[in-house]
Write a protein that holds these residues in place. Structure first.
Motif, mmCIF file in Angstrom:
data_model
loop_
_atom_site.group_PDB
_atom_site.id
_atom_site.type_symbol
_atom_site.label_atom_id
_atom_site.label_comp_id
_atom_site.label_asym_id
_atom_site.label_seq_id
_atom_site.Cartn_x
_atom_site.Cartn_y
_atom_site.Cartn_z
ATOM 1 N N ARG A 511 44.615 -65.221 -15.428
ATOM 2 C CA ARG A 511 45.798 -66.024 -15.751
ATOM 3 C C ARG A 511 46.933 -65.736 -14.772
ATOM 4 O O ARG A 511 47.677 -66.639 -14.395
ATOM 5 C CB ARG A 511 46.245 -65.744 -17.186
ATOM 6 N N GLN A 512 47.066 -64.510 -14.366
ATOM 7 C CA GLN A 512 48.102 -64.208 -13.393
ATOM 8 C C GLN A 512 47.810 -64.877 -12.053
ATOM 9 O O GLN A 512 48.716 -65.393 -11.396
ATOM 10 C CB GLN A 512 48.226 -62.692 -13.207
ATOM 11 N N ARG A 513 46.538 -64.888 -11.643
ATOM 12 C CA ARG A 513 46.172 -65.534 -10.375
ATOM 13 C C ARG A 513 46.367 -67.040 -10.454
ATOM 14 O O ARG A 513 46.619 -67.682 -9.436
ATOM 15 C CB ARG A 513 44.724 -65.213 -10.027
ATOM 16 N N SER A 514 46.247 -67.612 -11.640
ATOM 17 C CA SER A 514 46.443 -69.050 -11.809
ATOM 18 C C SER A 514 47.887 -69.412 -12.122
ATOM 19 O O SER A 514 48.161 -70.565 -12.474
ATOM 20 C CB SER A 514 45.528 -69.564 -12.931
ATOM 21 N N ASN A 515 48.791 -68.429 -12.018
ATOM 22 C CA ASN A 515 50.221 -68.648 -12.287
ATOM 23 C C ASN A 515 50.465 -69.166 -13.706
ATOM 24 O O ASN A 515 51.316 -70.022 -13.938
ATOM 25 C CB ASN A 515 50.823 -69.606 -11.261
ATOM 26 N N LEU A 516 49.700 -68.633 -14.651
ATOM 27 C CA LEU A 516 49.873 -68.983 -16.056
ATOM 28 C C LEU A 516 50.633 -67.871 -16.766
ATOM 29 O O LEU A 516 50.576 -66.699 -16.358
ATOM 30 C CB LEU A 516 48.508 -69.203 -16.724
ATOM 31 N N PRO A 517 51.331 -68.192 -17.851
ATOM 32 C CA PRO A 517 52.063 -67.145 -18.581
ATOM 33 C C PRO A 517 51.099 -66.168 -19.244
ATOM 34 O O PRO A 517 49.941 -66.517 -19.535
ATOM 35 C CB PRO A 517 52.866 -67.941 -19.620
#
Length: 657
Positions: A511-517
């Protein structure tokens, strides 16, 4: 499933017939295999190197690995020329060259089309200081044959020279196919995996925690600098970095990779470098393509499937309404004019990806100007025309720091007691363990406060936090319910329970790599289902004079009585990137007042409950029973005494009057 339920003997027979034991399987394996038929052909489709056609309604099971991991399934080598060419040039085996002798294999294959390689230098200049090189090919072929009619051989005399195969007249503008160097735009991609056995002692940074390695890739005038990565305590550096160049070949040939240390005050130090001639490899790969297309029997026949044009018929229904299997039929066996079916043309599988190479890093000595070994670097190089698609690329995973937040709420259904009065002074102990990609483990322990005089429930409302890096090869948290003792060692109430965080950490990383919260708090129950043996002060139940009753244990398991002994720990877990965690307040302490805690105010308000808590339910019942029996006995004695007194007084009164 086809058989009905039977006894143990029948079940054993069915198991022997349907699922043989290890000994029977070993005997089956040692049986001689039947001979292969005469028409067996290893070039037939096998489903791995050559595809197999699958008809409609046929069952196929395909296993696929996770996206991004297929690229690491490559052969490893120290000699790229041998690994890339030995399947197409059997001459390597005839020459009996050493497997790791790179220069010998390189000279042998380049001698066919590139036998001139000289450094261009000025007068008095040494070769190692020259950056220019002349490449070419010189071939000598005899044009005129002194004995074109081969009369000497017919008369029995020996010829001094072999028969000339060159034409009488040579076109000076013509170029042989072997030396056909066409200008082509080529895409060069280098993927660097790791570096090992680095010589850092001579540079004065051995064992330093400030070692900051980074890579510099250079092809011609183009230079690319990668980000700084971390190093492990044993000197290993994992890069997993990609460099892509586009160049014209023949042209800029030398691909240079430099491993450097980023210094905070001085200039960057060069740990070592490696040089790869991509022009030589490009010409060698073109030569390999020529061999592939011309070697029909040794390569094309074994690399295409199907060997002939094949027509695949559609499925048909047979009498019992089941789908039948129809094998593909070659075109030549089909009747003339047949139009049914699908034509399956021969085709070849994609080529194998480039191997993972292990190359030596070299560093030039400033005093002697000689080069020495500085370590080992692992990488692979992909070459291809610009616009072509390379094999599946790996997913580059950059290390990121996360904070794991754990909230301990309460424990319910505690049925195992370690203190007098069927109670525990409960606290929860947590042991966090993570193993990074360098195989270095990190540990950290936390524990909650103590819930004194707890019986079936214990409340904490306590926060923990741990720091780890992702991706990680292992991440887990071990929970243990403990009983605190003022004298002696603390007792374990239930055996520890391991709670794995690997999948949760991977989800937070993706999720961090996909720029998600970041994900919210996950609430779960950790069930403690095993506990040490508890010594009971009550007499054990006996069955037919035996001390232990196995039938009673089986009956308890059958009706689920043992499940009632399982304690449940309610927790909340949240994983947040370290950069974002600083903006969200969190403290490793109590976040809310727990419930059902013992205090002196509660003891004064509920004296009966306090006495029950101190003595325990069992002893409290015995105490109430004892008090009840005592009060009943005293009451009966008083009533009897009063009655006896009244009777005696009445008798004496009659006598008096």
């Amino acid at each position: 499933i086809r058989h009905k339920r039977g006894g143990r003997a029948r079940a054993a027979r069915l198991q022997d017939s349907e699922c043989p034991s290890g000994i029977e399987a070993l005997e089956e394996k040692n049986k001689p295999k039947p001979p292969k038929p005469d028409d067996w052909n290893p070039a037939e489709p096998d489903g791995y190197t050559r595809p197999i056609h699958v008809s409609e309604y046929a069952f196929v099971c395909r296993l696929r690995r996770r996206q991004g991991t297929l690229a690491y399934d490559r052969c490893q080598t120290k000699n790229w020329y041998r690994t890339a060419l030995e399947a197409f040039f059997p001459e390597f085996q005839a020459k009996e060259l050493a497997p790791d002798d790179v220069e010998a294999h390189k000279r042998y294959i380049l001698s066919r089309f590139l036998n001139v390689r000289k450094q261009l230098k000025s007068t008095g200049q040494r070769d190692e200081f020259s950056n220019s090189m002349l490449k070419g090919h010189v071939g000598v072929r005899r044009v005129q044959d002194p004995d074109p009619t081969n009369k000497l051989a017919d008369s029995g005399l020996k010829r001094d020279l072999a028969v000339s195969v060159a034409p009488d007249k040579v076109d000076p503008t013509g170029v042989p196919v072997d030396s056909l160097w066409l200008s082509e735009v080529v895409r060069v991609q280098v993927f660097v995996l790791s570096a090992h056995k680095l010589d850092l002692s001579s540079l004065g940074i051995a064992g330093s925690f400030a070692f900051s390695p980074f890579l510099v890739a250079r092809l011609g005038s183009e230079e690319k600098i990668a980000e700084t990565v971390e190093s492990s305590p044993n000197g290993q550096v994992n890069f997993y970095q990609r460099f892509t160049f586009t160049t014209t070949l023949p042209g800029a040939a030398d691909l240079t990779l430099e491993l450097k240390h980023k210094s905070m005050m001085l200039n960057d130090l060069t740990i070592g470098s490696v040089k790869i001639d991509v022009e030589d490899r490009h010409l060698v790969m073109r030569r390999r393509v020529f061999r592939e297309l011309c070697n029909i029997n040794d390569f094309l026949v074994k690399s295409i499937s199907p060997k002939d044009v094949t027509v695949v018929k559609a499925e048909r229904e047979i009498n019992d309404k089941d789908r039948g299997w129809m094998d593909p039929e070659p075109v030549k066996s089909m009747p003339p004019g047949a139009t049914t079916g699908t034509r399956l043309l021969p085709h070849r599988a994609p080529p194998e990806p480039s191997p993972i190479e292990t190359l030596q890093l070299t560093r030039q000595d400033g005093e002697t100007s000689s080069e020495g070994q500085a370590g080992i670097i692992r990488l692979w190089v992909e070459l291809g025309p610009a616009g072509n698609q390379f094999p599946e690329e790996p997913d580059i995973l950059q290390s990121a720091e996360f904070e794991i937040r754990v909230s301990i709420y309460d424990v319910t259904n505690i049925q195992v007691f370690r203190d007098f009065g069927q109670r525990n002074d409960v606290y929860v102990k947590g042991q966090f363990r993570t193993v990074d990609y360098y195989d270095v483990s990190h540990h950290k322990a936390h524990q909650t406060d103590i819930h004194t005089y707890a019986r079936h429930e214990a409340s904490f409302n306590w926060n923990w936090s741990f720091t780890c890096k992702a991706p990680a090869s292992e991440c887990s948290l071990e929970f243990t319910l403990m009983d605190a003792d003022k004298i002696g060692e603390n007792d374990m109430i239930y055996y520890p329970k391991l709670y794995h965080l690997d999948q949760f950490l991977w989800l937070a990383y993706t999720r961090q790599r996909s720029n998600l919260p970041p994900m919210g708090m996950l609430t779960e129950d950790v069930v403690f289902d095993r506990w040490p043996k508890v010594e009971s002060d009550l007499p054990e139940l006996q069955c037919l004079g035996l001390k232990t009753c196995s039938c009673l244990k089986r009956a308890k398991r059958a009706v689920g009585l043992e499940d009632r002994m399982f304690a449940k720990l309610k927790i909340g877990v949240q994983i947040i990137p370290k950069a974002e965690a600083e903006a969200i307040p969190w403290t490793n302490e109590r976040f809310q007042e727990p419930r059902n805690r013992f205090s002196y105010v509660t003891a004064l308000e509920k004296p009966a409950g306090t006495a029950k808590m101190l003595l325990g339910p069992r002893r409290w019942c015995w105490l109430k029973l004892l008090v009840g029996v005592t009060v009943t006995g005293v009451t009966l004695f008083v009533i009897s005494a009063v009655a006896f007194y009244l009777v005696e007084v009445g008798t004496n009164a009659k006598e008096w009057f």
